[in-house]
Design an enzyme around this catalytic site. Structure first.
Site, PDB file in Angstrom:
ATOM      1  N   LYS A  35       0.643  -1.307   0.066  1.00  0.00           N
ATOM      2  CA  LYS A  35      -0.008   0.036   0.030  1.00  0.00           C
ATOM      3  C   LYS A  35       0.838   1.272  -0.176  1.00  0.00           C
ATOM      4  CE  LYS A  35      -0.181  -0.509   5.010  1.00  0.00           C
ATOM      5  NZ  LYS A  35      -0.858  -1.079   6.166  1.00  0.00           N
ATOM      6  N   TYR A 255      17.310  29.860   7.197  1.00  0.00           N
ATOM      7  CA  TYR A 255      16.030  30.552   7.803  1.00  0.00           C
ATOM      8  C   TYR A 255      16.123  30.802   9.568  1.00  0.00           C
ATOM      9  CZ  TYR A 255      13.890  30.271   3.328  1.00  0.00           C
ATOM     10  OH  TYR A 255      13.550  30.249   1.822  1.00  0.00           O
TER      11      TYR A 255
HETATM   12  C1  LIG Z   1      -0.380  -1.853   6.598  1.00  0.00           C
HETATM   13  C2  LIG Z   1      -0.857  -3.387   7.370  1.00  0.00           C
HETATM   14  C3  LIG Z   1       0.001  -4.531   7.451  1.00  0.00           C
HETATM   15  C4  LIG Z   1       1.509  -4.310   7.319  1.00  0.00           C
HETATM   16  O1  LIG Z   1       1.721  -3.825   8.675  1.00  0.00           O
HETATM   17  P1  LIG Z   1       3.593  -3.534   8.948  1.00  0.00           P
HETATM   18  O2  LIG Z   1       3.680  -3.226  10.210  1.00  0.00           O
HETATM   19  O3  LIG Z   1       4.163  -2.728   7.842  1.00  0.00           O
HETATM   20  O4  LIG Z   1       4.248  -4.897   8.577  1.00  0.00           O
HETATM   21  C5  LIG Z   1      -0.476  -5.466   7.798  1.00  0.00           C
HETATM   22  N1  LIG Z   1      -1.881  -5.972   8.125  1.00  0.00           N
HETATM   23  C6  LIG Z   1      -2.533  -4.813   7.935  1.00  0.00           C
HETATM   24  C7  LIG Z   1      -4.226  -4.915   7.983  1.00  0.00           C
HETATM   25  C8  LIG Z   1      -2.244  -3.410   7.726  1.00  0.00           C
HETATM   26  O5  LIG Z   1      -2.980  -2.539   7.457  1.00  0.00           O
END
Ligand SMILES: *Cc1c(COP(=O)(O)O)cnc(C)c1O
Length: 358
Positions: A35, A255
């Protein structure tokens, strides 16, 4: 010359990190989490690199699943929050994507849907995180209703742990116990483990693991460096020195003039800033690798530039290579300096930074 700022992505390291997940949880099926543009690493190249070794790609929305499909990825997706509107089910089915079902709205939409082929459904159970999911005492009714739907293919039972990054807390065992009793006797596959649980909680491995951050080489566990967990950094955020300034005692840099030179000193200007996703609130003292040597950031981070104290490397010249995080400088360390987690730093690298694949 084009601007030298880039994120160099090491696909070999990515595959090695996947192997680390496989060896930690041997024989389990894998929903590789890609994702948010594969945590900023580039959805399609990452998916191509992993495709041969994973069973599904977990994404946050149908748009991400479509991008994978359009890029020729044949491994099916898993929509981690399911559809956001009923019409998405038809398209999800056409892509062979599995969908999470966490709400009555989604369940009712599934019951009415007439997709082109059966849809695999993951029942998300709330065992204590209180974000998405069915309360434990509703799971059997949901299961029965889904079993009655000819348009539902396989069913997977899933939950998500709120504190998997702290394996010592009893809350993980509490969640897993609730999951066990809510799903007892339901004959199907189960999925509980994110990266942290893959590495530190074997009881949570189940049938499907869902590794995300570990694939990208950052540590999923609080206070445990990634290198000690057998993970290699995948992204090197790199740039170059674009000017070396000879400042005098009392000169103010950047800055607000926050940094005041305590003596005559060389100051390096690097082409990276918050417009690239390098956090603006990183403080003076944050390490930056210049030609392999760790030097402190000084003054405020600008949109396109930062300034570095070169006193410990006075031979620095325009064009010298700079690493902001990656090999030799863990992203977890920079995240800690910024008061956040590596996930956020990796995701917020902006589109202006070219991703270069190795
Ligand atoms: C994003 C997500 C993961 C992955 O989590 P990590 O900590 O990056 O391994 C796993 N399960 C669900 C439901 C998620 O939303």
């Amino acid at each position: 010359m084009t601007r030298p700022t880039r994120a160099v992505i090491d696909l070999e390291a990515l595959r090695a990190n996947l192997q680390r997940a496989q060896s930690a949880a041997p024989g389990r099926r894998i929903a590789a989490v890609v994702k948010a543009d594969a945590y900023g690493h580039g959805l399609v190249p990452v998916a191509h690199a992993l495709e041969a070794s994973v069973d599904r790609f977990a994404v946050a929305c149908l748009e991400e699943a479509c991008r994978l499909h359009e890029a020729g990825i044949t491994r099916p997706s898993l929509l981690l929050e399911g559809g956001f509107e009923a019409a998405e089910l038809i398209e999800a089915a056409a892509l062979d994507a599995a969908v999470v079902v966490h709400s009555e709205d989604q369940l009712a939409a599934l019951e009415c849907a007439r997709p082109s082929r059966p849809i695999e459904v993951w029942i998300k159970i709330d065992t204590g995180m209180h974000r998405l999911g069915w309360p434990a005492d509703e799971v059997r009714a949901v299961w029965q209703r889904l079993r009655a739907c000819p348009q539902v293919g396989g069913i997977v039972l899933m939950t998500h742990l709120a504190s998997a990054d702290r394996p010592d807390t009893a809350r993980n065992a509490v969640q897993l116990d609730r999951f066990r009793s809510a799903t007892q006797g339901l004959e199907t596959e189960r999925s509980m483990a994110n990266s942290a649980a893959v590495l530190a909680c074997p009881e949570a491995h189940g049938d499907w693991i869902r590794p995300g951050i570990m694939l990208y080489g950052a540590s999923p566990l609080a206070d445990r460096p990634a290198s000690g967990l057998g993970l290699s950094p995948v992204m090197d955020l790199r740039s170059r020195i674009i000017a070396v300034r000879r400042c005098r005692a009392g000169d103010r840099v950047g800055y607000g003039g926050d940094w005041v030179c305590p003596e005559a000193m060389p100051v390096g200007v690097v082409a990276i800033g918050y417009g690239d996703g390098y956090p603006r609130h990183l403080p003076t003292g944050t390490p930056v690798l210049v030609g392999g040597r760790s030097l402190p950031l000084i003054g405020r981070v600008s949109m396109d530039m930062i300034t570095v104290d070169l006193r410990a490397r006075p031979e620095t010249q325009t064009g010298d290579e700079v690493v902001l995080w990656g090999e030799g400088l863990p992203v977890d360390e920079i995240a800690a300096r910024a008061g956040t987690i590596a996930y956020e730093l990796l995701c917020q690298i902006t589109p202006r930074v070219p991703r270069v694949y190795r």
